[in-house]
Every structure is written in structure tokens, then in C-alpha cells.
Design a protein around this motif. Structure first.
Motif, PDB file in Angstrom:
ATOM      1  N   MET A 269       0.833  -1.209   0.000  1.00  0.00           N
ATOM      2  CA  MET A 269       0.000   0.000   0.000  1.00  0.00           C
ATOM      3  C   MET A 269       0.865   1.256   0.000  1.00  0.00           C
ATOM      4  N   SER A 270       2.012   1.199   0.734  1.00  0.00           N
ATOM      5  CA  SER A 270       2.883   2.367   0.823  1.00  0.00           C
ATOM      6  C   SER A 270       3.497   2.707  -0.531  1.00  0.00           C
ATOM      7  N   GLU A 271       3.608   1.705  -1.436  1.00  0.00           N
ATOM      8  CA  GLU A 271       4.179   1.965  -2.752  1.00  0.00           C
ATOM      9  C   GLU A 271       3.307   2.912  -3.568  1.00  0.00           C
ATOM     10  N   TYR A 272       2.013   2.914  -3.304  1.00  0.00           N
ATOM     11  CA  TYR A 272       1.081   3.746  -4.077  1.00  0.00           C
ATOM     12  C   TYR A 272       0.606   4.975  -3.281  1.00  0.00           C
ATOM     13  N   GLN A 273       1.342   5.292  -2.196  1.00  0.00           N
ATOM     14  CA  GLN A 273       0.941   6.423  -1.378  1.00  0.00           C
ATOM     15  C   GLN A 273       1.014   7.738  -2.159  1.00  0.00           C
ATOM     16  N   TRP A 274       2.028   7.856  -3.043  1.00  0.00           N
ATOM     17  CA  TRP A 274       2.180   9.079  -3.831  1.00  0.00           C
ATOM     18  C   TRP A 274       1.004   9.268  -4.776  1.00  0.00           C
ATOM     19  N   ALA A 275       0.462   8.153  -5.301  1.00  0.00           N
ATOM     20  CA  ALA A 275      -0.678   8.242  -6.209  1.00  0.00           C
ATOM     21  C   ALA A 275      -1.931   8.702  -5.470  1.00  0.00           C
ATOM     22  N   TYR A 276      -2.109   8.196  -4.235  1.00  0.00           N
ATOM     23  CA  TYR A 276      -3.263   8.622  -3.437  1.00  0.00           C
ATOM     24  C   TYR A 276      -3.170  10.106  -3.088  1.00  0.00           C
ATOM     25  N   SER A 277      -1.940  10.585  -2.841  1.00  0.00           N
ATOM     26  CA  SER A 277      -1.766  12.004  -2.505  1.00  0.00           C
ATOM     27  C   SER A 277      -2.102  12.897  -3.693  1.00  0.00           C
ATOM     28  N   LEU A 278      -1.866  12.410  -4.919  1.00  0.00           N
ATOM     29  CA  LEU A 278      -2.166  13.202  -6.118  1.00  0.00           C
ATOM     30  C   LEU A 278      -3.663  13.364  -6.325  1.00  0.00           C
ATOM     31  N   VAL A 279      -4.429  12.343  -5.951  1.00  0.00           N
ATOM     32  CA  VAL A 279      -5.879  12.394  -6.160  1.00  0.00           C
ATOM     33  C   VAL A 279      -6.615  12.753  -4.868  1.00  0.00           C
ATOM     34  N   ASP A 280      -5.899  13.357  -3.923  1.00  0.00           N
ATOM     35  CA  ASP A 280      -6.533  13.824  -2.690  1.00  0.00           C
ATOM     36  C   ASP A 280      -7.627  14.829  -3.033  1.00  0.00           C
ATOM     37  N   SER A 281      -8.762  14.714  -2.383  1.00  0.00           N
ATOM     38  CA  SER A 281      -9.933  15.528  -2.747  1.00  0.00           C
ATOM     39  C   SER A 281      -9.665  17.022  -2.634  1.00  0.00           C
ATOM     40  N   SER A 282      -8.920  17.445  -1.606  1.00  0.00           N
ATOM     41  CA  SER A 282      -8.647  18.873  -1.436  1.00  0.00           C
ATOM     42  C   SER A 282      -7.773  19.406  -2.563  1.00  0.00           C
ATOM     43  N   ARG A 283      -6.786  18.616  -2.993  1.00  0.00           N
ATOM     44  CA  ARG A 283      -5.914  19.060  -4.079  1.00  0.00           C
ATOM     45  C   ARG A 283      -6.668  19.107  -5.400  1.00  0.00           C
ATOM     46  N   VAL A 284      -7.480  18.088  -5.641  1.00  0.00           N
ATOM     47  CA  VAL A 284      -8.236  18.050  -6.892  1.00  0.00           C
ATOM     48  C   VAL A 284      -9.230  19.203  -6.948  1.00  0.00           C
ATOM     49  N   SER A 285      -9.932  19.468  -5.848  1.00  0.00           N
ATOM     50  CA  SER A 285     -10.906  20.554  -5.832  1.00  0.00           C
ATOM     51  C   SER A 285     -10.223  21.899  -5.994  1.00  0.00           C
ATOM     52  N   THR A 286      -9.060  22.084  -5.362  1.00  0.00           N
ATOM     53  CA  THR A 286      -8.315  23.340  -5.518  1.00  0.00           C
ATOM     54  C   THR A 286      -7.897  23.547  -6.962  1.00  0.00           C
ATOM     55  N   PHE A 287      -7.423  22.486  -7.602  1.00  0.00           N
ATOM     56  CA  PHE A 287      -7.007  22.565  -9.001  1.00  0.00           C
ATOM     57  C   PHE A 287      -8.185  22.912  -9.912  1.00  0.00           C
ATOM     58  N   LEU A 288      -9.314  22.247  -9.706  1.00  0.00           N
ATOM     59  CA  LEU A 288     -10.481  22.485 -10.560  1.00  0.00           C
ATOM     60  C   LEU A 288     -11.034  23.895 -10.360  1.00  0.00           C
ATOM     61  N   ILE A 289     -11.090  24.350  -9.121  1.00  0.00           N
ATOM     62  CA  ILE A 289     -11.578  25.705  -8.855  1.00  0.00           C
ATOM     63  C   ILE A 289     -10.660  26.735  -9.492  1.00  0.00           C
ATOM     64  N   SER A 290      -9.355  26.506  -9.434  1.00  0.00           N
ATOM     65  CA  SER A 290      -8.404  27.429 -10.057  1.00  0.00           C
ATOM     66  C   SER A 290      -8.627  27.527 -11.557  1.00  0.00           C
ATOM     67  N   ILE A 291      -8.806  26.372 -12.217  1.00  0.00           N
ATOM     68  CA  ILE A 291      -9.046  26.357 -13.666  1.00  0.00           C
ATOM     69  C   ILE A 291     -10.354  27.075 -13.998  1.00  0.00           C
ATOM     70  N   LEU A 292     -11.403  26.812 -13.224  1.00  0.00           N
ATOM     71  CA  LEU A 292     -12.691  27.457 -13.475  1.00  0.00           C
ATOM     72  C   LEU A 292     -12.603  28.970 -13.304  1.00  0.00           C
ATOM     73  N   LEU A 293     -11.872  29.429 -12.303  1.00  0.00           N
ATOM     74  CA  LEU A 293     -11.717  30.868 -12.093  1.00  0.00           C
ATOM     75  C   LEU A 293     -10.964  31.518 -13.241  1.00  0.00           C
ATOM     76  N   ILE A 294      -9.934  30.852 -13.738  1.00  0.00           N
ATOM     77  CA  ILE A 294      -9.174  31.390 -14.869  1.00  0.00           C
ATOM     78  C   ILE A 294     -10.052  31.488 -16.109  1.00  0.00           C
ATOM     79  N   VAL A 295     -10.821  30.415 -16.378  1.00  0.00           N
ATOM     80  CA  VAL A 295     -11.694  30.408 -17.557  1.00  0.00           C
ATOM     81  C   VAL A 295     -12.780  31.472 -17.421  1.00  0.00           C
ATOM     82  N   TYR A 296     -13.409  31.530 -16.253  1.00  0.00           N
ATOM     83  CA  TYR A 296     -14.479  32.498 -16.035  1.00  0.00           C
ATOM     84  C   TYR A 296     -13.948  33.929 -16.113  1.00  0.00           C
ATOM     85  N   GLY A 297     -12.793  34.178 -15.487  1.00  0.00           N
ATOM     86  CA  GLY A 297     -12.197  35.503 -15.566  1.00  0.00           C
ATOM     87  C   GLY A 297     -11.837  35.891 -16.980  1.00  0.00           C
ATOM     88  N   SER A 298     -11.382  34.937 -17.774  1.00  0.00           N
ATOM     89  CA  SER A 298     -11.042  35.214 -19.176  1.00  0.00           C
ATOM     90  C   SER A 298     -12.283  35.590 -19.983  1.00  0.00           C
TER      91      SER A 298
END
Length: 220
Positions: A1-30
Motif C-alpha cells: 500500500m505504501s508503494e502507491y501512497q504518492w498516487a493517493y496524494s495526487l488524487v486527494d480531494s482537497s488538491r483536486v478541488s483546488t485545481f479544478l476551482i483554479s481552472i474554473l476561475l481562470i476560464v471564467y475571468g477570461s
């Protein structure tokens, strides 16, 4: 399980939501920026070629001075936070009110379109405003007042979104050179104050300012 810990950290809900909100703000602002350009061209035609300057175009000197100004502001907050925190709160509230009103304006225009003719109402020296602009400003003032009273993080995030959209819509980077200078300066600013400021000021300036408790709801 520890071998795939980095993959779980990449798909962490807070990181994914922050990334998506950032993209939406850039698109909307544009899109807001493009709409402002079209409205400015329309007004220019109506005024017989008189330009309508509602945006700020950064030149080379301004792009270089922006990280410098941010550094000075950070040092002021580092040394004088306790004595000036109320001033910081007032400035934040005023700027956030304007930015949040700009963010909410399209929604207000859509909602009150059936019961409004779009004409502007005169307020004397204060200027002329449409009903949608007045409603969005009233909503913005209400949200900021609730934030001042409660300091809720969700309201703080909404105000930050308004600031991001307003910056994208109102500030222009005219060339790749100016964009590169600005981003390079901001990168140097961030790296220096996070990783190297402790060697000069015996404390991490960025972390100290960000984590310092305040009597007002500003979370800097």
C-alpha cells in the motif's frame, strides 16, 4: 500500500478541488475579460472613437515593481501587524466588496432581467448604476459584513475568488516579455520570503505573517 501512497496524494480531494476551482476561475475571468473588451468597443463606437479605459495594462516597470511592492507590504505586516491589523481588515473589506460585487454581477443581471429595463439610476456625484449593479453591491456588502462578524473560511474563499476574477478581467499583460518578467519576479518573491527570509530576519517572514493570530477575521 505504501508503494502507491504518492498516487493517493495526487488524487486527494482537497488538491483536486483546488485545481479544478483554479481552472474554473481562470476560464471564467477570461470570459469576463473578453466581454469587457466587447463592451468597450461598443461604447467606443457610440462615443465616436473615444476610448473607454476600464482596464490596467501593465508595462515593464510595473511588472518589476509589483513583486517589490508585495515585499514591502509583507514586511509592513511582519513588523507592524499588531498595531495595524484593523487597517488591514478595513482595506481587505473594501477591496473584497468591490471584487465580490464584480463576481456576482452576471448572476444578478440574469436574475433581475425580467423585471428590469437595464436603465441606469443616477446617484448624483456617486455616478449612475443599473439595478443589477446595485443588487450585486448589496449582496457583496452583506457577505463581507457577515465575514467580518464571523470570519468564516467559506466567505473568505468567496472573497478571494472575486479578487482573482477581478484581477484577470481588469489587468492586461500586453506581451510575453512583460508576462515573463512578472511571473519571474513573483517566483523570486515567493521563494525568497518562504525559504531564505529566515537568514536575514531570524524568522520565516511569510509563515510568520500567515500564521499570526489576529483579533479581526482577516486570515492573511
Amino acid at each position: 500500500m505504501s508503494e502507491y501512497q504518492w498516487a493517493y496524494s495526487l488524487v486527494d480531494s482537497s488538491r483536486v478541488s483546488t485545481f479544478l476551482i483554479s481552472i474554473l476561475l481562470i476560464v471564467y475571468g477570461s470570459f469576463r475579460s473578453l466581454n469587457m473588451e466587447q463592451e468597450a468597443k461598443q461604447k467606443e463606437k457610440e462615443r465616436n472613437g473615444q476610448p473607454d479605459n476600464n482596464v490596467q495594462t501593465l508595462d515593464t516597470m510595473q511588472a518589476l515593481c509589483l513583486p517589490l511592492g508585495a515585499s514591502i507590504s509583507l514586511l509592513v505586516m511582519f513588523f507592524f501587524f499588531d498595531s495595524m491589523q484593523m487597517l488591514f481588515a478595513i482595506c481587505t473589506a473594501i477591496i473584497a466588496t468591490i471584487a465580490l460585487a464584480f463576481l456576482l454581477l452576471p448572476m444578478c443581471q440574469y436574475i433581475i432581467r425580467p423585471c428590469s429595463d437595464g436603465n441606469k439610476i443616477s446617484f448624483g456625484m456617486c455616478g449612475r448604476f443599473t439595478a443589477a449593479e446595485l443588487v450585486s453591491f448589496a449582496l457583496s456588502v452583506t457577505i463581507v459584513c457577515i465575514w467580518v462578524l464571523t470570519g468564516h473560511w467559506l466567505l473568505m474563499d468567496a472573497m478571494g475568488m472575486g479578487l482573482c476574477v477581478a484581477f484577470i478581467a481588469f489587468v492586461r499583460l500586453p506581451s510575453l516579455k512583460v508576462s515573463t518578467l512578472l511571473l519571474t519576479g513573483l517566483l523570486i518573491y515567493d521563494v525568497f520570503w518562504v525559504f531564505f527570509s529566515s537568514y536575514i530576519f531570524n524568522a520565516n517572514v511569510m509563515v510568520k505573517v500567515a500564521t499570526r493570530p489576529a483579533e479581526n477575521p482577516v486570515c492573511i
